[in-house]
Design an enzyme around this catalytic site. Structure first.
Site, PDB file in Angstrom:
ATOM      1  N   HIS A  74      17.432 -21.877 -34.410  1.00  0.00           N
ATOM      2  CA  HIS A  74      18.789 -22.216 -33.928  1.00  0.00           C
ATOM      3  C   HIS A  74      19.151 -21.386 -32.693  1.00  0.00           C
ATOM      4  CE1 HIS A  74      19.207 -24.086 -37.914  1.00  0.00           C
ATOM      5  NE2 HIS A  74      18.691 -22.950 -38.368  1.00  0.00           N
ATOM      6  N   SER A  96      17.849 -19.091  -4.600  1.00  0.00           N
ATOM      7  CA  SER A  96      19.160 -19.682  -4.336  1.00  0.00           C
ATOM      8  C   SER A  96      19.527 -19.440  -2.881  1.00  0.00           C
ATOM      9  CB  SER A  96      20.220 -19.068  -5.262  1.00  0.00           C
ATOM     10  OG  SER A  96      21.524 -19.424  -4.839  1.00  0.00           O
TER      11      SER A  96
END
Length: 484
Positions: free
Chosen positions: A155, A285
């Protein structure tokens, strides 16, 4: 400049291998058509039709198209609105002795469908070899890190420890299933053969004056000349479009596997535990100069989604074919089939590039383990105190209280997990203070993970890669360098 003034698919112009891009190129497609026409003529002559040797020689000498022939074919297709007849006419111009017998008895699908089956089989072979190399690279990674403990996640919450190598075997196992599925699809591919306009072979029966044996022999001869062991026993005008379903299904499944692997790597990059290769001059970036984005894994995810949905095209196209055929499959398949193979090719080459340059950060992994292991060790602490004569319920309550106090430090105050320090400072646990280091050794929490890696690689991966064509592919497979 002209090439930059019209749209080009990035699949071929930006990403795909030269081999796969060439396989579905117009030059290769129409050369294959000519080879199929030649095979048909050879077989028809062998069975007694009056086809001059000069016709065969001229066909053999003109299998490759020149730029001028492409221009002629384009003009003919515009005039006739029929691509196959445009190329029959163009081929006849350069092989005039054969002009009257090219395509004799055949329907358009003789060349279009048989060619597609040739491309599909070849494309699946390309993918099998690429996939074998990816499995080999990832297996080397799994072996190298077979025993390096790492925090497991269920999870995406901290769970019991595994190892970096064991986690990689989960990826490899799915890739092995993809290898099996693609191989099955490749080996199942047959040839459409010579079946005529609605699959009844009526035109060929007329050509051979009602001789059924010669028609069957013609089908067998052309199939063999075209490199296939068998032809589908019955067809309509086309080969069943269900074949496309069977081919694209394992490619879509490969897309699901690749997406899962790349997603795991993206999450690990966020945790700074494992990263894909990042070149010294690479920019993450345009604004945030510090960024190290997992752009290769993101590309794999992006293209894998495209690969998975292409299977839907094959399903829908097959389902709406009326009786012996409709033409609403044609334009769709011109896009879907090449895109599926080009996309799978790119996914595998990018995944190989990633696997060849994976970077593992053991200290980051160890720090995260240290943050979570104290909670996981509580059961071992309880068992140890009981062995020293303590009461299990009392020990459980003591640990419960200390654990909640440590959790408060981590969650509410943003501090480090100090559970073990609290255990050390509690006189109740003094009988096992000297054992705490041993109880917190990560290697004692990984179970049989290293042995599982060894057994899996030896008994499952190596036999799969020992098949001759895959062994050669792995041996000859160089490193993948991405151009973008």
């Amino acid at each position: 400049m002209e090439v930059y003034e019209s749209y080009q698919t990035p699949l071929s112009s930006r990403y795909a291998s030269k081999e796969m891009a060439h396989l579905f190129s117009p030059a290769h497609r129409f050369k294959t058509w000519r080879e199929l026409w030649l095979n048909l003529a050879i077989a028809e002559k062998q069975l007694g039709l009056p086809i001059p040797e000069e016709a065969l020689e001229q066909m053999k000498s003109n299998l490759d198209l020149t730029p001028e022939q492409f221009d002629i074919a384009a003009k003919e297709e515009k005039k006739r609105r029929h691509d196959v007849m445009a190329h029959v006419h163009t081929f006849g111009q350069v092989a005039p002795a054969a002009a009257g017998i090219i395509h004799l008895g055949a329907t358009s699908c003789y060349v279009t469908d048989n060619a597609d089956l040739i491309f599909i089989r070849t494309g699946l072979t390309f993918l099998l070899k690429s996939l074998a190399v990816v499995i080999s690279r990832l297996s080397a990674f799994a072996a190298q890190y077979r025993a390096l403990p790492t925090l497991g996640f269920t999870h995406f919450q901290p769970a019991q420890l595994t190892t970096v190598g064991k986690r990689a075997t989960l990826w490899i196992q799915e890739l092995l299933w993809d290898l099996r599925n693609i191989k099955r699809a490749r080996n199942d591919i047959g040839f459409r053969g010579v079946k005529g306009t609605t699959g009844t072979q009526a035109s060929f029966l007329t050509l051979f004056d009602g001789d059924h044996d010669k028609v069957e022999e013609l089908d067998q001869l052309v199939t063999k000349l075209s490199g296939f062991d068998y032809a589908y026993p019955v067809t309509s005008q086309t080969y069943s479009r269900k074949i496309d379903i069977d081919v694209l299904a394992p490619l879509a499944s490969l897309g699901a596997t690749a997406h899962k692997i790349a997603t795991d790597l993206r999450l690990l990059a966020n945790l700074k535990e494992v990263e894909e290769p990042f070149e010294t001059t690479q920019i993450g970036s345009s604004a945030m100069a510090y960024k190290r984005n997992p752009m290769r894994s993101e590309r794999v995810c992006s293209l894998s989604r495209h690969l998975m949905v292409l299977h839907q095209n094959a399903l829908m196209t097959s389902s709406v074919q009326w009786f012996e055929r409709t033409l609403d499959d044609s334009a769709n398949r011109r896009i879907t089939l090449p895109e599926a193979f080009l996309t799978a090719d790119i996914v595998l080459s990018t995944l190989q590039n990633v696997c060849e340059g994976l970077v593992v950060y053991p200290r980051v992994i160890a720090r995260r383990i240290a943050q979570e292991l104290p909670f996981m060790a509580t059961e071992n602490i309880i068992m140890s105190i009981v062995k020293k004569g303590g009461d299990r319920q009392e020990a459980h309550e003591k640990i419960r209280v200390l654990s909640h106090e440590a959790a408060h430090q981590v969650k509410n105050l943003g501090l480090e997990n100090d559970l073990i320090a609290r255990v050390r400072n509690d006189p109740y646990f003094s009988p096992i203070h000297e054992e705490l280091e041993q109880l917190l050794e990560p290697q004692t929490f990984i179970g049989r993970a290293p042995e599982q890696v060894d057994k899996f690689l030896k008994e499952w991966v190596q036999p799969a890669l020992d098949e001759e064509e895959l062994k050669v592919a792995v041996a000859d497979g160089g490193k993948v360098e991405l151009s973008v």
